[in-house]
Design an enzyme around this catalytic site. Structure first.
Site, PDB file in Angstrom:
ATOM      1  N   PRO A 190       0.342  -1.041   0.358  1.00  0.00           N
ATOM      2  CA  PRO A 190       0.120  -0.015   0.390  1.00  0.00           C
ATOM      3  C   PRO A 190       0.864   1.353   0.372  1.00  0.00           C
ATOM      4  CG  PRO A 190       0.014  -0.698   2.049  1.00  0.00           C
ATOM      5  CD  PRO A 190       0.542  -2.140   1.606  1.00  0.00           C
ATOM      6  N   VAL A 191       0.718   2.036  -0.788  1.00  0.00           N
ATOM      7  CA  VAL A 191       1.907   2.894  -1.077  1.00  0.00           C
ATOM      8  C   VAL A 191       0.445   4.101  -1.392  1.00  0.00           C
ATOM      9  CG1 VAL A 191       2.619   4.852  -2.273  1.00  0.00           C
ATOM     10  CG2 VAL A 191       3.430   2.216  -2.288  1.00  0.00           C
ATOM     11  N   SER A 246      -4.309   0.978  -0.497  1.00  0.00           N
ATOM     12  CA  SER A 246      -4.226   2.174   0.543  1.00  0.00           C
ATOM     13  C   SER A 246      -5.849   2.605   0.792  1.00  0.00           C
ATOM     14  CB  SER A 246      -3.116   2.946   0.496  1.00  0.00           C
ATOM     15  OG  SER A 246      -3.467   3.796   2.176  1.00  0.00           O
ATOM     16  N   GLN A 257      -5.566  -2.501   2.224  1.00  0.00           N
ATOM     17  CA  GLN A 257      -4.851  -1.844   3.211  1.00  0.00           C
ATOM     18  C   GLN A 257      -6.116  -1.111   4.438  1.00  0.00           C
ATOM     19  OE1 GLN A 257      -3.798   1.893   3.249  1.00  0.00           O
ATOM     20  NE2 GLN A 257      -2.890   1.144   6.215  1.00  0.00           N
ATOM     21  N   TYR A 315      -6.439   1.586   6.924  1.00  0.00           N
ATOM     22  CA  TYR A 315      -5.637   2.174   9.205  1.00  0.00           C
ATOM     23  C   TYR A 315      -7.543   2.684   9.377  1.00  0.00           C
ATOM     24  CZ  TYR A 315      -1.633   4.230   7.167  1.00  0.00           C
ATOM     25  OH  TYR A 315      -0.355   4.480   6.983  1.00  0.00           O
ATOM     26  N   THR A 364      -3.007  -2.110   9.007  1.00  0.00           N
ATOM     27  CA  THR A 364      -1.531  -1.753   9.384  1.00  0.00           C
ATOM     28  C   THR A 364      -1.919  -0.362  11.249  1.00  0.00           C
ATOM     29  OG1 THR A 364      -0.990  -0.131   7.083  1.00  0.00           O
ATOM     30  CG2 THR A 364       0.376   0.791   8.756  1.00  0.00           C
ATOM     31  N   LYS A 416      -0.068  -5.239   9.462  1.00  0.00           N
ATOM     32  CA  LYS A 416       0.898  -4.588   9.221  1.00  0.00           C
ATOM     33  C   LYS A 416       1.462  -4.059   9.735  1.00  0.00           C
ATOM     34  CE  LYS A 416       2.527  -2.020   4.441  1.00  0.00           C
ATOM     35  NZ  LYS A 416       3.685  -1.296   5.772  1.00  0.00           N
ATOM     36  N   HIS A 444       7.818   0.607   8.705  1.00  0.00           N
ATOM     37  CA  HIS A 444       6.757   1.276   7.173  1.00  0.00           C
ATOM     38  C   HIS A 444       8.005   2.372   7.039  1.00  0.00           C
ATOM     39  CE1 HIS A 444       2.722   3.289   7.747  1.00  0.00           C
ATOM     40  NE2 HIS A 444       3.444   3.788   7.341  1.00  0.00           N
ATOM     41  N   ARG A 457       9.761   4.880   8.358  1.00  0.00           N
ATOM     42  CA  ARG A 457       8.748   6.191   7.785  1.00  0.00           C
ATOM     43  C   ARG A 457       7.715   7.055   9.278  1.00  0.00           C
ATOM     44  NH1 ARG A 457       8.288   7.416   1.926  1.00  0.00           N
ATOM     45  NH2 ARG A 457       7.036  10.002   2.480  1.00  0.00           N
ATOM     46  N   ASP A 495       8.173  -6.088   4.555  1.00  0.00           N
ATOM     47  CA  ASP A 495       8.144  -4.313   3.669  1.00  0.00           C
ATOM     48  C   ASP A 495       9.102  -4.439   4.572  1.00  0.00           C
ATOM     49  OD1 ASP A 495       6.918  -2.140   2.527  1.00  0.00           O
ATOM     50  OD2 ASP A 495       6.823  -1.983   4.248  1.00  0.00           O
ATOM     51  N   GLY A 496      10.354  -3.471   3.502  1.00  0.00           N
ATOM     52  CA  GLY A 496      10.784  -2.462   4.016  1.00  0.00           C
ATOM     53  C   GLY A 496      12.590  -2.607   3.396  1.00  0.00           C
ATOM     54  N   GLY A 497      12.519  -2.006   2.091  1.00  0.00           N
ATOM     55  CA  GLY A 497      13.926  -2.167   1.812  1.00  0.00           C
ATOM     56  C   GLY A 497      14.292  -2.084   0.719  1.00  0.00           C
ATOM     57  N   ARG A 532       8.588   1.810  -2.119  1.00  0.00           N
ATOM     58  CA  ARG A 532       9.377   3.339  -2.991  1.00  0.00           C
ATOM     59  C   ARG A 532       9.847   2.367  -4.216  1.00  0.00           C
ATOM     60  NH1 ARG A 532      11.349   3.285   1.881  1.00  0.00           N
ATOM     61  NH2 ARG A 532      10.888   5.987   3.100  1.00  0.00           N
TER      62      ARG A 532
END
Length: 370
Positions: free
Chosen positions: A85-86, A114, A135, A137, A163, A234, A258, A261, A289-291, A313
């Site tokens: 999700p972005v 998202s 996703q 919130y 999330t 998440k 995240h 972030r 998730d992450g990198g 990203r």
């Protein structure tokens, strides 16, 4: 930049899309996308964790039946790559999440739409393939949360990904100093107004002003009772939280800081992966998730316990550079990079990756098993 309907020139690997996105985006928007919380420490740590790991090559193995296929949650998939999700993708491309959904459908990638999207979840679903998740919130008003859940069910989303690691938003200095000020509105939340809690004099703007609306385990219990959709959390980084999620009856977890972030001093997502895997057992569904920047990163995440990976990203950079075509091309490149890495490491399938030798290595030459 490429003409419409054309692949970008001089793209040799998935990560090359970052440079094209830098050219395509306003500097403040690119800074917002590339940066994280605080001083970007967690963003850098995510990458450093991957770069410290080395994969031992294996030779002379019969790999002609090699495959990246997997089954997760009872569904067969061609590869372990999800588009995570972005938020607010209209910042990166006029076609926004619709372009991303088209790309996911074309290359067999799971899509996680998202809550904070530029277009509605229904518009995303219409462009996406069947492998789509939503996703979520958790909103201050349960009525608003339940509205999102019912709309996701009606639109054919196959799972909810809640999330849980952003009860408040940590400011990013890179983004602020570049002049990014946000101001986007979620198409999914039109008509819902979040209640404002004004702290009394002497009270905290964070604890008394914002945290009363933050979700707790009670909200997860409530959500579990509201829907038959698989429920994922998440943002889980601690083994105790992973065990609590199991006790709450969730169906899967995403190990994630995240993308760096939120908490700037958080450990890398990769370092959190093995202890979370140990806490939930070998068969429990676990995404990462992450990198992620290349196929070797996907390999390393799977070796340390993930069933698959989510892209953030990388997805946005490819979208900014070339829309749906760019996102689909980036995933194709990433999958092929993973396959090359598997071949050189002697791994015939994803289960074999879990048995591969992956170890930490420092510049001083000191090594240690992960």
């Amino acid at each position: 930049m490429p003409a419409a309907g054309a692949l970008p020139a001089n793209i040799h690997c998935a990560h090359d899309y970052e440079d094209l996105a830098r050219q395509a985006l306003e500097p403040a928007v690119f800074a917002h996308l590339a940066g994280g919380a605080g001083r970007d420490v967690a963003v850098r740590n995510n990458r450093a964790a991957f770069e410290a790991l080395k994969i031992t090559p294996r030779v002379l193995r019969d790999l002609k039946a090699g495959s990246t296929r997997l089954s997760l949650g009872g569904e067969a998939r061609p590869h372990p790559i999800w588009l995570g999700p972005v938020a607010f993708q209209a910042l990166f491309h006029a076609g926004a999440e619709v372009e991303t959904a088209r790309a996911a459908a074309a290359v067999g990638a799971g899509l996680v739409a998202s809550t904070l999207s530029s277009v509605t979840l229904e518009e995303i679903a219409a462009a996406a393939g069947p492998d789509r998740w939503f996703q979520l919130y958790v909103q201050p008003a349960r009525e608003a949360t339940l509205d999102l859940v019912r709309r996701a069910e009606a639109a054919g989303y196959r799972a909810l990904v809640v999330t849980v690691d952003a009860p408040v938003h940590a400011p990013g200095l890179t983004s602020l100093r570049a002049g990014f000020r946000g101001g986007q509105a979620s198409a999914n939340l039109a008509g819902w107004t979040a209640p404002e809690a004004a702290p009394a004099p002497g009270e905290s703007r964070v604890f008394q002003g914002l945290m009363p609306a933050a979700p707790t385990w009670a909200d997860i219990d409530w959500l579990r009772a509201q829907t038959a959709l698989p429920l994922w959390l998440k943002g889980v980084m601690h083994p105790d939280d992973a065990r609590a999620a199991l006790a709450a009856g969730v169906d899967g977890l995403v190990v994630s800081n995240h993308g760096g972030r939120e908490l700037d001093s958080a450990p890398s997502s990769l370092s959190a992966l093995p202890p979370v895997r140990a806490a939930v057992g070998e068969s429990f569904p676990l995404l990462f998730d992450g990198g992620i920047r290349c196929g070797e990163d996907v390999f390393k995440a799977i070796a340390l316990g993930a069933d698959g990976v989510m892209l953030g990203r990388l997805q946005a950079w490819a979208l900014a550079a070339a829309g749906a075509l760019g996102v689909g091309h980036m995933i194709k490149l990433l999958r092929e990079e993973l396959e090359v890495c598997m071949a050189l490491a002697g791994c015939v399938d994803l289960a074999d990756i879990r048995r591969a030798e992956v170890r930490a290595e420092t510049w001083a030459g000191k090594e240690g098993p992960c």
